[in-house]
Design a protein around this motif. Sequence first.
Motif, PDB file in Angstrom:
ATOM      1  N   MET A   1      62.456  39.689  51.007  1.00 34.03           N
ATOM      2  CA  MET A   1      61.205  39.513  50.762  1.00 34.03           C
ATOM      3  C   MET A   1      60.584  40.301  49.435  1.00 34.03           C
ATOM      4  N   ASN A   4      62.217  39.550  45.154  1.00 29.69           N
ATOM      5  CA  ASN A   4      61.619  38.954  43.852  1.00 29.69           C
ATOM      6  C   ASN A   4      60.467  39.357  43.478  1.00 29.69           C
ATOM      7  N   PRO A   6      57.832  41.015  41.992  1.00 29.81           N
ATOM      8  CA  PRO A   6      57.564  40.804  40.391  1.00 29.81           C
ATOM      9  C   PRO A   6      57.267  42.177  39.829  1.00 29.81           C
ATOM     10  N   LEU A   8      54.835  44.159  37.666  1.00 33.01           N
ATOM     11  CA  LEU A   8      53.326  43.730  37.191  1.00 33.01           C
ATOM     12  C   LEU A   8      53.439  43.931  35.868  1.00 33.01           C
ATOM     13  N   PHE A  11      53.246  40.634  33.983  1.00 27.47           N
ATOM     14  CA  PHE A  11      52.181  39.818  34.378  1.00 27.47           C
ATOM     15  C   PHE A  11      51.049  40.201  33.432  1.00 27.47           C
ATOM     16  N   ARG A  16      50.230  34.568  27.329  1.00 30.17           N
ATOM     17  CA  ARG A  16      50.379  34.287  28.636  1.00 30.17           C
ATOM     18  C   ARG A  16      51.055  32.558  28.430  1.00 30.17           C
ATOM     19  N   TYR A  22      46.990  29.700  37.099  1.00 35.36           N
ATOM     20  CA  TYR A  22      46.273  30.903  37.343  1.00 35.36           C
ATOM     21  C   TYR A  22      45.577  31.475  36.250  1.00 35.36           C
ATOM     22  N   THR A  23      46.435  31.986  35.570  1.00 36.16           N
ATOM     23  CA  THR A  23      45.771  32.526  34.113  1.00 36.16           C
ATOM     24  C   THR A  23      44.861  31.702  33.350  1.00 36.16           C
ATOM     25  N   PHE A  26      41.536  31.729  35.199  1.00 37.51           N
ATOM     26  CA  PHE A  26      40.913  32.903  35.235  1.00 37.51           C
ATOM     27  C   PHE A  26      40.209  33.159  33.687  1.00 37.51           C
ATOM     28  N   THR A  29      37.213  31.074  33.019  1.00 34.73           N
ATOM     29  CA  THR A  29      36.138  31.626  33.639  1.00 34.73           C
ATOM     30  C   THR A  29      35.384  32.729  32.867  1.00 34.73           C
ATOM     31  N   LYS A  30      36.370  33.499  32.317  1.00 35.82           N
ATOM     32  CA  LYS A  30      35.737  34.592  31.760  1.00 35.82           C
ATOM     33  C   LYS A  30      35.126  34.291  30.327  1.00 35.82           C
ATOM     34  N   ARG A  33      31.940  33.055  30.927  1.00 28.73           N
ATOM     35  CA  ARG A  33      30.828  33.991  31.368  1.00 28.73           C
ATOM     36  C   ARG A  33      30.491  34.610  30.059  1.00 28.73           C
ATOM     37  N   THR A  34      31.348  34.885  29.268  1.00 26.63           N
ATOM     38  CA  THR A  34      31.016  35.672  27.871  1.00 26.63           C
ATOM     39  C   THR A  34      30.240  34.792  27.316  1.00 26.63           C
ATOM     40  N   VAL A  37      26.570  35.049  28.598  1.00 24.66           N
ATOM     41  CA  VAL A  37      25.883  35.960  28.210  1.00 24.66           C
ATOM     42  C   VAL A  37      25.408  35.962  27.090  1.00 24.66           C
TER      43      VAL A  37
END
Lengths: 78, 187
Positions: A1, A4, A6, A8, A11, A16, A22-23, A26, A29-30, A33-34, A37
């Motif tokens: 288990m 593998n 990863p 960090l 990542f 990217r 996934y990235t 996100f 979204t960021k 959001r920016t 604002v």
Amino acid sequence: MFRNKPNLATFVPVSRPKSNTYTDAFRMTKNDRTSSVMRQIDENLRRVYKDEQAKEVPDRFKDLLQRLKDRDGDARDD
Amino acid sequence: MTDEFRDPRDELLDHLGALRAFAMSLTRNSAAADDLVQDTIEKAWKNMDKFQPGTNLRAWLFTIQRNAFYSIRRKAKREVADVDGAMAASLSEKPAHDGRLALNDFRKAFEQLPDEQREALMLVGASGFAYEEAAEMCGVAVGTIKSRANRGRRRLAELMGLDPNEDPVIGDTTNTSVMTASLSRQG
């Protein structure tokens, strides 16, 4: 288990891979959001400015304009 | 006058509100703001022959005003902006509703920004000038105005607790651990 597991460090790459859903999710979204604002900030700026601009102009400025006009008039009469 | 255009002198009254708002953002003090506006009007009147009819009168007036502001500032040689006075004034205003309260917080945050950021934000964020126009008015590059405005926006977001980089849910740490978890499952 854990074979593998990863590392960090791999990542948070500088660029990217585009295929990483996934990235990408996100990051969007960021960014959303920016910009939300920043829109709020600009909206507030416009409100503050509008409020300030809508204030009644004191008589001293109308008097000043009148004085300047009268002075020009006198100058032309000479 | 050959009268496709009104005499700009007759239009000054229409710009007084905007000049006062811009002066207030520069000086952060209402007495100083009104002195600055008076100075601006007198200078504009004296130099009216240099104004090109058909061009943006407000931009021309704002340029005169900011130059007057910085020239007074240089002469004074001391930066004692009456932030406390301006704050006291805004606090003493009776809040109309919650929105107004939030707006007062925003004003206070805005007053804390450096001169050049307040100026850039006033011109492009509030008054709606294009970056190019603001750059010309301030005598700097377009990129400089953009970066000043963006730094100002980010600082305001921080001061208002709206910093997008400090979101606890969408921060990079969470991001990384979510990925780690999903990849661990694969392993």
